[in-house]
Write an enzyme that holds these catalytic residues in place. Structure first.
Site, PDB file in Angstrom:
ATOM      1  N   HIS A  70      50.925  33.855  38.216  1.00  0.00           N
ATOM      2  CA  HIS A  70      50.581  32.865  37.186  1.00  0.00           C
ATOM      3  C   HIS A  70      51.802  32.515  36.327  1.00  0.00           C
ATOM      4  O   HIS A  70      52.016  31.357  35.966  1.00  0.00           O
ATOM      5  CB  HIS A  70      49.484  33.424  36.267  1.00  0.00           C
ATOM      6  CG  HIS A  70      48.163  33.624  36.923  1.00  0.00           C
ATOM      7  ND1 HIS A  70      47.523  32.646  37.655  1.00  0.00           N
ATOM      8  CD2 HIS A  70      47.323  34.706  36.944  1.00  0.00           C
ATOM      9  CE1 HIS A  70      46.362  33.105  38.089  1.00  0.00           C
ATOM     10  NE2 HIS A  70      46.224  34.361  37.684  1.00  0.00           N
ATOM     11  N   HIS A 126      50.163  39.903  40.623  1.00  0.00           N
ATOM     12  CA  HIS A 126      49.138  38.864  40.428  1.00  0.00           C
ATOM     13  C   HIS A 126      49.466  38.031  39.195  1.00  0.00           C
ATOM     14  O   HIS A 126      49.455  36.785  39.251  1.00  0.00           O
ATOM     15  CB  HIS A 126      47.767  39.522  40.279  1.00  0.00           C
ATOM     16  CG  HIS A 126      46.664  38.565  39.936  1.00  0.00           C
ATOM     17  ND1 HIS A 126      45.763  38.085  40.863  1.00  0.00           N
ATOM     18  CD2 HIS A 126      46.321  37.980  38.748  1.00  0.00           C
ATOM     19  CE1 HIS A 126      44.924  37.253  40.274  1.00  0.00           C
ATOM     20  NE2 HIS A 126      45.221  37.176  38.982  1.00  0.00           N
ATOM     21  N   GLU A 127      49.745  38.703  38.086  1.00  0.00           N
ATOM     22  CA  GLU A 127      50.070  37.969  36.851  1.00  0.00           C
ATOM     23  C   GLU A 127      51.392  37.231  36.961  1.00  0.00           C
ATOM     24  O   GLU A 127      51.571  36.169  36.369  1.00  0.00           O
ATOM     25  CB  GLU A 127      50.082  38.927  35.659  1.00  0.00           C
ATOM     26  CG  GLU A 127      48.751  39.630  35.397  1.00  0.00           C
ATOM     27  CD  GLU A 127      47.592  38.660  35.246  1.00  0.00           C
ATOM     28  OE1 GLU A 127      47.814  37.527  34.784  1.00  0.00           O
ATOM     29  OE2 GLU A 127      46.456  39.037  35.603  1.00  0.00           O
TER      30      GLU A 127
END
Length: 434
Positions: free
Chosen positions: A27, A23-24
């Site tokens: 980003h 998920h990170e």
């Protein structure tokens, strides 16, 4: 405690950590691609268990595996009229002071030469892509897990294969028993010589592709002779069977009774049936709708969690569950008496569902969630497009610092909800049986 239970919890936490890390990463990659300086990439919260610096970014793992973050410089713009990196200590009230303190903290990370590498100065669509990357990664992971589940393993379904649990006698529906008695007559299947493992493939020349097909054809035929095609030990054969009339529960509503329908007297066998990619999309679409409905009713669902935690009421199987509860489910799956194939299927489904829920929750258009930043970027895009159409001066960047008081309030509510879920998952957890 069963060691498999502990292994299941550990495996789920590892799967959660990998999901958070990706998920990170969703980003991090577009942030670096668009030139934003990222100072930290962390999986977990709390004190740092391990970290290593590579270039301008510190990569690390923290001790509490319930989240993660990347730190991008310049998330908040400076005060109107201030130069980037310049600090000023003035405040006109408690809320304004809170906002200005957050601005100053954001500007302290901006070094000389970083003016074009701050997040707030990026194009609106770049902000949207950066903040959408995390939830998008969760959706990709959910799709991969659901593909492994449906295409690789399959879903449990009833197949038209005679089960070993099939009775060889006719037991009237009015009698609440499962064992044969000496006075019971044999079923048509037993009289025809059907055996456990026989697969039904045709009925009077009509193809049987599923247990539903077999049930529909048998019931609609009524009593009388039929030609039943089967496959036994890989060899096709045809059996002459004489169906009888019996009262049976209605397929759509088991509380109703269908009178004098055709009866063969076999039970199906549960098998794992592999699905297509198209069915994966449909399956995900259906679950997405259910998760969206749960999110819309989240306040009401949390009231149910409160009653379950403090009043002992039964947990809603469609209600929210925290990381602790999901971890306990992982342990329960591995410690269960299910077959290895079913354990893997349920475990993969758990990870897939968790990623789908995390992705959708993060799209809620409220700060500090990703959806709040996405909404800010989209609003900035609308304002700039309107200014171009109306030939007005280009508007300033959307200043999300102005909603920081609301952001902190929402963050507090989220922490209370998380704490309530942890407590409920400990004292009144959801389990495989409920």
């Amino acid at each position: 405690m069963n060691w498999l239970y502990v292994v299941g919890i550990i495996l789920f936490l590892l799967g959660l950590m990998v999901s958070i890390a990706l998920h990170e990463l969703g980003h991090l990659v577009p942030a670096k691609l668009f030139g934003v300086r990222v100072t930290q990439y962390m999986v977990g919260f709390g004190s740092t268990a391990w970290s290593r610096r590579k270039g301008e970014t510190e990569y690390g793992i923290k001790w509490i595996p319930f989240g993660g973050y990347i730190r991008m410089i310049g998330m908040l713009p400076p005060r109107p009229g201030d130069e980037p990196g310049r600090l000023r200590s003035t405040a006109t009230g408690p809320w304004q002071g809170l906002i200005e303190s957050a601005r100053d903290a954001a500007q302290e990370e901006v070094r000389p030469g970083d003016e074009d590498r701050v997040f707030y100065r990026k194009k609106w669509w770049q902000k949207v892509i950066i903040m959408s990357g995390g939830p998008a990664m969760n959706f990709v992971l959910a799709f991969i897990f659901f593909t492994i589940l449906l295409v690789g393993i399959g879903l449990p379904t009833w197949a038209p294969i005679v089960s070993p649990d099939t009775n060889t006698c006719v037991i009237p529906i009015s009698e609440q028993r499962t064992q044969c008695q000496a006075t019971d007559r044999p079923t048509p299947a037993a009289q025809a010589g059907m055996k456990p493992g026989d697969r039904m493939v045709s009925f009077n020349g009509k193809q049987i592709g599923s247990w539903e097909d077999a049930t529909r054809l048998i019931r609609s035929h009524g009593p009388g002779p039929v030609q039943l095609g089967i496959v036994r030990d890989g060899k096709p054969m045809t059996l002459a069977v004489t169906l009888i009339a019996q009262d049976r529960p209605n397929l759509a509503d088991p509380q109703k009774i269908d009178k004098n329908v055709g009866f063969l007297g076999v039970l199906p066998t549960e098998v794992m049936q592999q699905q297509s990619i198209g069915q994966v999309i449909g399956y995900m679409g259906e679950l997405t709708g259910r998760v969206a409905s749960s999110l819309l009713n989240l306040p009401e669902k949390m009231v149910g969690v409160w009653h379950a935690a403090f009043s002992g009421e039964e947990r809603d199987p469609e209600g929210p569950v925290g990381v602790v509860g999901a971890g306990r489910m992982g342990g329960e799956i591995l410690a269960s008496d299910l077959s290895t194939e079913k354990k893997i299927a349920i475990f993969v489904n758990l990870l897939a569902g968790f990623n789908l829920a995390i992705g959708m929750f993060n799209l809620i258009p409220l700060l500090p969630l990703d959806g709040g930043h996405i909404a800010g970027g989209l609003w900035e895009g609308v304002k700039r497009a309107y200014a171009r159409v109306m030939r007005r001066p280009e508007p300033k960047y959307v200043d999300i610092a102005k909603v920081l008081p609301l952001t902190y309030a929402i963050a507090i509510v989220m922490m209370i909800m998380a704490g309530l879920l942890v407590y409920a998952d400990l004292v009144n957890p959801l389990t495989l049986t409920n």
